[in-house]
Scaffold this motif. Structure first.
Motif, PDB file in Angstrom:
ATOM      1  N   SER B 221      37.821  36.607  40.100  1.00 20.19           N
ATOM      2  CA  SER B 221      37.230  37.924  40.183  1.00 20.19           C
ATOM      3  C   SER B 221      35.977  37.902  39.316  1.00 20.19           C
ATOM      4  O   SER B 221      36.024  37.518  38.152  1.00 20.19           O
ATOM      5  N   ASP B 236      32.662  40.703  43.043  1.00 19.50           N
ATOM      6  CA  ASP B 236      33.409  40.243  44.209  1.00 19.50           C
ATOM      7  C   ASP B 236      34.706  39.634  43.740  1.00 19.50           C
ATOM      8  O   ASP B 236      34.931  39.438  42.552  1.00 19.50           O
ATOM      9  N   ARG B 237      35.535  39.354  44.697  1.00 20.02           N
ATOM     10  CA  ARG B 237      36.881  38.972  44.351  1.00 20.02           C
ATOM     11  C   ARG B 237      37.395  38.027  45.418  1.00 20.02           C
ATOM     12  O   ARG B 237      37.192  38.247  46.608  1.00 20.02           O
ATOM     13  N   ASN B 238      37.988  36.957  44.950  1.00 22.41           N
ATOM     14  CA  ASN B 238      38.582  36.006  45.875  1.00 22.41           C
ATOM     15  C   ASN B 238      40.032  35.948  45.455  1.00 22.41           C
ATOM     16  O   ASN B 238      40.340  35.545  44.332  1.00 22.41           O
TER      17      ASN B 238
END
Lengths: 379, 643
Positions: B221, B236-238
């Motif tokens: 994140s 953004d976020r993975n």
């Protein structure tokens, strides 16, 4: 075998050798390692565990090894050069055949208590054999093509072995180190000019090969080069290191945030904060003053080594000292350049500061040789 | 030789070049210094701004650990929210006051308080320190509701492992625990996840051996934080990848039943589906509650587990190696048949002992069996018959046959510390003991004593192979994320069908014939009839003095010197479905102690639940009825999480 040679002139013997140690270099080494302990203490969040204490023990062992090596006549080490080179070479081959796979590259031999990186040993062994070679060779002949080929082969064999590991950084380090010894030995400048030209051609070809069927480097290596040229292209991967490390360094300002107060290096997740990127933490916490001071300590070691080399009439000792100093220079220069975004990320540690056993012990052993050359130089 | 010169006399002659090279190096150093100046002096403000006002922080998001289920989807290991409270000094200002305020809402002990204050003083100002965890929802909600006035006190929700079945599957599933220094060392390139405080990894059992699949991949994140470390926004976020769910072949009710049947003993039971090697039950008693380990076990609990003579932590069915005793006789008989050294109808005279050299080897039946053929030798477990066979066949052929049946090698299971057992050879003894193999060693091996060792799991494999004639391999994992684990049709063992038939006949008689050693433990329901073999393996040598004095009744001996009780079986005889092996440490005779347990477990497996009384022989029905009337004593229900 008698190591006595009347031509050596007056060489200190027995315990009186201690008086002839290059204590300035020894003190500088302790100072730099001390900086390392502090930084490892800091990146561990103010704890001797897990890095700082172990690093101290290793340095202690390394320092003792340096003293022991220094007590032994440089002529003995000269005789050992060929053996050292062959030994390191066979270890490199062994690692290729059965080394344990770590970091995606075969680089280690696991000795149980300690993981040995033969490529580290080779950095010194290569300097030793080249020094031995030019010590043996008549200086009049050094630039004759036929006498240039031999050292080039001696260099290229380990370079190729390291390259297939694959470890581009170490291969380049070996190549540059060997070139510097040859330069010191007086090989004609034309060869270096030609080599540089060839080097550019190779780089050009390598870059051209990207994405073709005859690609010469692994994808991750290309990625590193790309990231170096444009760190923002991969902000989450390798470029992240460079972006974050420059931000951390820059935010340190002139005097830094203070010991243990570096927010960047600890808030952000730098996986190599205790190894290759430790300089970042130092710069953030001690600022420009701190970074420049460490650079100054390194340069001082360089100055003392070169002074000792120039004043040494023993050609082997002089070349060895000059070569080791050059290798040392390559370490810290490449590491700092990499951290500051001036060179691609190639996995070269900051000597004596980065956490790591192999590099530390080998380096201290090398300084043992420098000391030995200094103690036993003809006076 | 003309080339060799004495360097010392002429000087090294590197001065000019050395100065030149040093000059070049100084140039590089100058470049480095310039770059330092550029970064840290010229552009320092810009970077300081980047760092302080608007810095991008990358956080690892720990993936949810894969869940573990039994074959029908009953959860064996799940993730539960862990409500905890952390303190950040930077935001709290005065940590003591913050704790005082928090203490008004939830209880904070003195020890806890001093631990937190110590930790806070050691760590940097922005590092969160855990004040309390495993809070119940009410306490947590109260803190959360008050959080605006509690500066620096932050309620957080994490995930932690919970084993709803508690001790029922403790040995198989294992448990997770905090990452230790040793765990980190074990890996060449530790996953950065392991560095996250409070991250948990598998310590034993399937949790440990399937760590890679269960762990998943870290998410990332990217967040913008201000100079106080407060999150401004997420860029953004993975999410990363959650760990894979693992479905085991275990059948939870059967597992529980097996444990209940073994309660009070130090024993093992393995139930295997002989058609595909699926392990339906893998019981080890006594057992323990794996939930005790998740947050680090207390010293007291740990010592209790460690000092228990019944060794609750050992996974006995796979890590235990016992002399297989008479359950080994099938191996010896098969080896003799294959070598053509015995005909099934051929009889051996058993006078109660045989003499080899000046040593007597006794049959368990002191008065002797008289004339014994192959079938009778298995039915009544005549030792003398096998003393004779072992001498005829020799250890090498016995060992070779044992290996074909799965003994003497580690079964491929995702469990730690799998016992290899021991199938000796002459070379082995020479190497390990430095003495030659003696005929007496073969004779002892003939009845599964002496050097021979096998785990209950290996005995179950052997039984399944005898029942099917195929090289059955045990499997414990049914699927990963609902993708079934591929399985190959087990190859034929290459043992002639008629040889197997003789052995199976003998095993059938051992249970079902009036004079069979396990007759009392038979299954009365003919359609489900069971074949099997008892075993009683000595832990000690019976001395001649003891024999004369008449002390060889097990009941007279202290527990740790009594015999091990073993029983292996498969059923139904006509169309085998399950193989069972039961070993009860120091349980006494196999027929009396192990066989009834195996029979009950087998019936439970065949019926998929408690079997009707009619399946039991008439004699034991009152006992079964009584047992069913009393409430279950073990296994204990999982202990409630401490609040």
């Amino acid at each position: 075998m008698s190591l006595y040679d009347p031509a050596e002139g007056r060489v200190p013997s027995g315990l009186s050798k201690i008086l002839h140690f290059h204590w300035a270099i020894a003190v500088l080494l302790v100072a730099i390692a001390g900086v390392g302990f502090l930084m490892l203490y800091s990146v561990a969040g103010g704890s001797l565990q897990p890095w700082s204490q172990r690093q101290m023990i290793r340095f202690g062992i390394g320092f003792a090894a340096m003293l022991v090596i220094a007590m032994i006549n440089i002529r003995f080490w000269r005789r050992l050069s060929v053996l050292a080179y062959l030994g390191a070479l066979s270890l490199l081959v062994a690692v290729e055949l059965m080394g344990s796979v770590g970091m995606g590259a075969q680089r280690w031999i696991d000795l149980g208590f300690f993981q040995l990186q033969p490529s580290e040993l080779m950095k010194i062994a290569l300097v030793m054999i080249l020094a031995r070679y030019y010590d043996w060779l008549d200086p009049e002949l050094v630039s004759r093509p036929i006498w240039v080929i031999a050292p080039v082969i001696l260099t290229l064999v380990p370079v190729v072995l390291v390259l297939v590991q694959p470890d581009l950084g170490t291969a380049l380090l070996l190549l540059a180190g060997a070139a510097m010894v040859m330069f010191l030995a007086g090989v004609s400048l034309w060869y270096f000019a030609a080599a540089a030209l060839a080097g550019f051609a190779v780089i050009f070809t390598v870059l051209l090969s990207h994405g073709t069927s005859w690609q010469l480097l692994r994808d991750y290596q290309f990625k590193r080069i790309e990231t170096f040229l444009d760190p923002s292209s991969d902000p989450l991967g390798a470029g992240y290191h460079i972006t974050q490390s420059t931000i951390a360094m820059g935010s340190g300002g002139l005097t830094g945030r203070g010991f243990m107060q570096g927010t960047q290096s600890r808030l952000n997740f730098l996986p190599e904060k205790h190894t290759d990127f430790i300089f970042t933490t130092l710069s953030e916490e001690f600022g420009f003053v701190g970074s420049l001071s460490l650079l100054g300590l390194y340069v001082l070691i360089l100055v003392f080594c070169i002074a000792s080399a120039i004043s040494n009439r023993n050609r082997y000792g002089a070349l060895l000292t000059g070569g080791i100093a050059s290798t040392f220079f390559l370490y810290f220069a490449i590491n700092m350049a990499m951290v500051m975004g001036l060179a691609p990320v190639v996995g070269v540690p900051l000597p004596l500061v980065s956490y790591g056993g192999s590099a530390m012990l080998v380096l201290m052993g090398a300084f043992g040789l420098v000391q030995s050359a200094h103690v036993h130089k003809p006076r | 030789m003309a080339l060799i010169r004495d360097s010392d006399r002429q000087g090294a002659g590197i001065g000019r070049r050395a100065v030149l090279l040093f000059g070049a190096k100084l140039g590089v150093v100058g470049l480095l210094a310039w770059r330092m100046h550029q970064l840290q002096v010229e552009q320092a403000d810009r970077y300081r701004l980047l760092a302080d006002e608007n810095r991008i922080n990358i956080r690892l998001i720990p993936p949810a650990r894969g869940l573990i289920f039994d074959r029908s989807g009953r959860p064996l290991a799940v993730n539960r929210p862990n409500y905890r409270i952390v303190l950040i000094r930077e935001q709290a200002g005065d940590p003591e006051r913050a704790l005082d305020e928090l203490g008004r809402i939830i209880e904070i002990g003195d020890a806890q308080r001093s631990r937190v204050l110590k930790e806070v003083s050691q760590k940097s100002a922005f590092v969160p320190v855990t004040v309390a965890e495993r809070l119940d929802w009410e306490d947590f909600a109260r803190v959360a509701a008050n959080s605006p006035v509690l500066s620096g006190i932050i309620p957080e929700v994490g995930l932690t492992r919970f084993y709803p079945e508690g001790d029922a599957t403790a040995h198989v599933v294992g448990y997770v625990g905090p990452v230790s220094e040793r765990d980190l060392k074990r890996q060449a390139t530790p996953d950065p996840l392991l560095q996250i405080p409070r991250f948990q990894i598998g310590k034993t059992g399937v949790e440990r051996r399937l760590e890679r699949a269960l762990r998943g991949q870290a998410g990332i994140s990217r967040i913008e934080v201000n100079s106080l470390g407060r999150v401004m926004r997420e860029l953004d976020r993975n999410e990363g990848k959650a760990g894979q769910n693992v479905q085991l072949t275990l059948d939870l009710p059967l597992q529980r039943y097996a444990l209940t049947r073994l309660a009070g003993e130090a024993g093992s039971a393995v139930v295997m589906d002989v058609r595909d090697g699926s392990i339906l039950a893998l019981a080890s008693t006594p057992t323990f509650d794996p939930n005790l380990f998740v947050f680090g076990i207390s010293t007291e609990n740990w010592e209790n587990l460690l000092n228990d003579p019944h060794r609750p932590l050992a996974d006995k069915p796979v890590s235990g190696a016992y002399p297989p005793g008479s359950t080994f006789k099938m191996v010896v008989a098969l080896a003799a048949l294959e070598a053509g050294l015995v005909k099934p109808g051929e009889t051996v005279w058993c006078p109660g002992y045989i003499k080899i050299g000046n040593r007597r080897f006794h049959c368990w039946k002191r008065v002797g069996h008289g004339h014994v053929d192959l079938r009778r030798s298995l039915r009544e477990s005549c030792d003398v018959y096998y003393y004779e066979m072992a001498q005829r066949v020799g250890i090498e052929r016995i060992t070779a046959m044992a290996r074909r049946l799965g003994l003497g090698s580690r079964p491929p299971l995702p469990l730690p510390a799998i016992a290899e057992g021991l199938m000796p050879t002459k070379a082995w003894k020479e190497r390990v003991h430095g003495s030659p193999w003696l005929i007496g060693d073969s004779v002892n091996a003939g009845i599964g004593q002496g050097y021979v060792l096998a785990s209950p799991m290996q005995l179950a494999i052997m039984t399944a192979r005898l029942a099917t004639g195929r090289a059955i391999v045990p499997r414990l994992v049914q699927s990963f994320d609902d993708v079934p684990v591929a399985r190959a049709e087990p190859p034929d063992l290459g043992i002639p069908g008629e040889h197997l038939k003789y052995i199976r006949d003998g095993m059938r008689a051992a249970v079902n014939h009036r004079r069979g050693t396990a007759h009392a433990a038979r299954i009365a329901d003919r359609s489900l009839a069971m074949s099997g073999k008892t075993g009683t393996s000595q832990v000690r040598q019976i001395t001649e003095v003891e024999r004369r004095a008449g002390i060889f009744r097990n009941e007279d001996l202290p527990w740790e010197r009594r015999d091990h009780a073993l029983f292996v079986a498969y059923a139904p005889v006509s169309d085998p479905r399950y193989a069972v092996s039961v070993v009860i440490e120091h349980g006494g005779g196999g027929a009396r102690a192990a066989a009834p347990v195996a029979r009950d477990i087998m019936l439970y497996a065949l019926h998929g639940g408690p079997a009707p009384l009619s399946a039991y022989p008439e004699k034991v029905r009152p006992e079964i009825r009584k047992r069913r009337a009393t409430p279950e004593t073990s296994p204990r229900p999982p202990q409630r999480d401490r609040a």
